[in-house]
Design an enzyme around this catalytic site. Structure first.
Site, short mmCIF file in Angstrom:
data_model
loop_
_atom_site.label_atom_id
_atom_site.label_comp_id
_atom_site.label_asym_id
_atom_site.label_seq_id
_atom_site.Cartn_x
_atom_site.Cartn_y
_atom_site.Cartn_z
N ARG A 162 -4.82 10.52 1.42
CA ARG A 162 -4.84 9.10 1.08
C ARG A 162 -4.06 8.88 -0.22
O ARG A 162 -4.52 9.23 -1.30
CB ARG A 162 -6.27 8.60 0.92
CG ARG A 162 -6.33 7.12 0.50
CD ARG A 162 -7.69 6.48 0.75
NE ARG A 162 -8.74 6.99 -0.10
CZ ARG A 162 -9.95 6.41 -0.23
NH1 ARG A 162 -10.23 5.30 0.46
NH2 ARG A 162 -10.87 6.93 -1.00
N ASP A 446 -17.40 6.19 -6.33
CA ASP A 446 -15.98 6.27 -6.62
C ASP A 446 -15.55 4.91 -7.15
O ASP A 446 -16.38 4.06 -7.49
CB ASP A 446 -15.17 6.73 -5.41
CG ASP A 446 -15.14 5.72 -4.26
OD1 ASP A 446 -15.65 4.58 -4.43
OD2 ASP A 446 -14.61 6.05 -3.19
#
Length: 532
Positions: A162, A446
């Site tokens: 990603r 996160d």
């Protein structure tokens, strides 16, 4: 356009990645695509302003033919047919990369985005680790002498990398003196160094694409892919991409996003925390009806979240693509069996809902949870690798259902406000220290969870929300007081040295963006200016 590397050796072996040929490829990507990226970011802001003025967001009338059309994405390659459990986590340091590859998951989302602080050293280390992993040579020895090696007794997880979202910059690569586009740096270095090796391994360069807000942004990625494959002489369609539907405008363009990437698309993912963050950001001027209750009380069973996930599954399977479930953020704590047991039960319930709804797989944040997720999907899939054949003709989702935020159960409380401020500061501090994936109160946090935390605080101040547990009204003064208390709590928990280096600047940053009259689109943008 001239490319400049401000720090050519942030870590050992950086020269293996920052080669003249690799940098020339990154430069060419910028020559061709950076201008369009800049225009698309401007279009984001213009569309958000139109929505703020009208209070409405709807499916695009000009792309109705795409939604009504009979088309499918390219068939998935063999390596991506079975994605029933995906492990997520940063690709740096090497120890975490090895643990993810060895986890028993079908796929590892190797994250250079929300679970990674984009220090220059982290960026280069991630590419090195992924290249070494593709070559089968990745290893690590701790200071205590413990060795970590790639397992040979079972398959490794298939890597899906990603890159950063379109909005992020890379200040250590300059093009004519301007920071490079983080997404093009991440993709360019990864693809140039690793794509051919992955193909030789029987897999390929596979990507998760984050933070997109429109099908035109997907079209840009597709153009990048077409050019990159030609540049390295790889067949078109070698690249495969899964798009995170984690912004509210993207939820209205799922068909169109898959259509733009149809030769390279393999699925969509329900990125729940970023999705909630995006709703606040997009409708921050929308008044009380768009004020979410405490973050912890917004369940995936809320009607507007059900509409989002049901539409995603239906859209994916109609187009022959995989529907990937969201993150189970709870994590086990091996020192506290009762916490671990609760974590397993929450993950099991979450994954059972997703599997029964038609998702083809889902995410976990900790290797210990891989088996639980796999068992749930095994029980639904049986001997099938996925359930793309399960169509959902009974699902008909309207714009009103996607935007029915006020139907969510729960309240705005001072306890929730306090937790938001604690998490926002605690996460940002660890992010500033170079680590983007953080365990806080047995949840894997996160950037997405920090984003929704600080966004809720800003929204509550703007709407003068009344707190259900205390009766207080959320004001700047109240937030300043509670932020000060939570910051002092963090000082006592982590000590003066860590506080001075990381927690105090994190608290100051959170104060700035929560108390500002203007909304900050991404926490990580000003935070990035504080890291090396």
């Amino acid at each position: 356009m001239a490319i400049t590397v401000t720090d050519p050796r942030p870590i050992d072996r950086a020269e293996e990645i920052l080669t003249p040929k690799a940098l020339a490829f990154v430069e060419e990507l910028h020559n061709r695509f950076a201008g369009t990226r800049n225009e698309l970011l401007q279009a984001r802001a213009a569309k958000r302003q139109r929505v703020a003025e009208t209070g409405k967001l709807d499916f695009l009338p000009e792309t109705r033919d795409v939604r009504d059309g009979d088309w499918k994405v390219a068939p998935a390659p063999a390596a991506l047919q079975d994605r029933r459990v995906e492990m997520t986590g940063p690709a740096s340091p090497a120890k975490m990369a090895i643990n993810a590859l060895n986890s028993g998951a079908k796929v590892w989302l190797a994250d250079l985005e929300d679970a990674s602080t984009p220090t220059w050293g982290n960026v280069i280390d991630a590419i090195l680790n992924l290249r070494d992993a593709a070559r089968g040579t990745l290893s690590y020895t701790s200071d205590e002498g413990k060795e970590y090696r790639l397992r040979t007794d079972a398959p490794l997880a298939v890597v899906v990398a990603r890159p950063r979202g379109w909005h992020m910059q890379e200040k250590h690569l300059l093009l004519d003196g301007e920071p490079a586009v983080g997404a093009l740096v991440d993709f360019g270095l990864h693809f140039f160094h690793i794509a051919k090796q992955l193909v030789q391994n029987g897999q390929g360069p596979y990507y998760y694409l984050p933070k997109m807000e429109s099908h035109l942004e997907a079209r840009l990625w597709n153009d990048v892919f077409v050019f990159a494959q030609d540049y390295l002489g790889l067949p078109q369609g070698t690249i495969r991409a899964t798009v995170l539907i984690e912004t509210i405008p993207a939820a209205f363009e799922m068909d169109e996003i898959l259509y733009e990437l149809r030769d390279h698309a393999s699925g969509l993912n329900a990125g729940r925390w970023d999705y909630l963050f995006s709703i606040i950001k997009y409708f921050r001027d929308g008044g009380e009806e768009f004020v979410l209750p405490d973050r912890a009380s917004v369940a995936m069973t809320a009607p507007f979240m059900r509409a989002y996930t049901e539409l995603l599954v239906k859209t994916c399977h109609k187009r022959g693509a995989f529907a990937m479930g969201g993150m189970a953020a709870v994590i086990p704590n091996r020192r506290h069996p009762e916490v671990t047991e609760a974590a397993f039960e929450k993950v099991r319930a979450d994954k059972t809902r997703e599997a029964n709804d038609g998702f083809d797989g889902s995410w976990v944040a900790h290797p210990d949870l891989v088996a639980t997720c796999r068992e749930v999907f095994d029980s639904v899939l049986g001997g099938k690798p996925n359930q793309v054949d399960r169509q959902r003709p009974e699902v008909n989702v309207t714009a009103e259902q996607l935007l029915d935020v006020s139907s969510a159960d729960g309240q705005v409380t001072e306890a929730g406000l306090r937790l938001n401020l604690y998490v926002a500061v605690a996460y940002t501090a660890v992010w500033l220290s170079g680590n983007g994936a953080v365990a806080i109160h047995n949840l894997m946090e996160d950037a997405a969870t920090a984003e929704i935390s600080r966004s809720q605080v800003w929204q509550q101040i703007r709407n003068k929300s009344v707190l259900a547990d205390t009766g207080n009204t959320v004001t700047r003064e109240l937030v300043e007081r509670i932020l000060g208390e939570e910051t002092e709590r963090l000082r006592t928990e982590f000590g003066d040295e860590a506080f001075r280096r990381y927690y105090q600047p994190a608290s100051e940053l959170i104060a700035d963006i929560c108390l500002s009259e203007d909304y900050t689109d991404f926490l990580t943008t000003p935070a990035y200016e504080l890291v090396g």
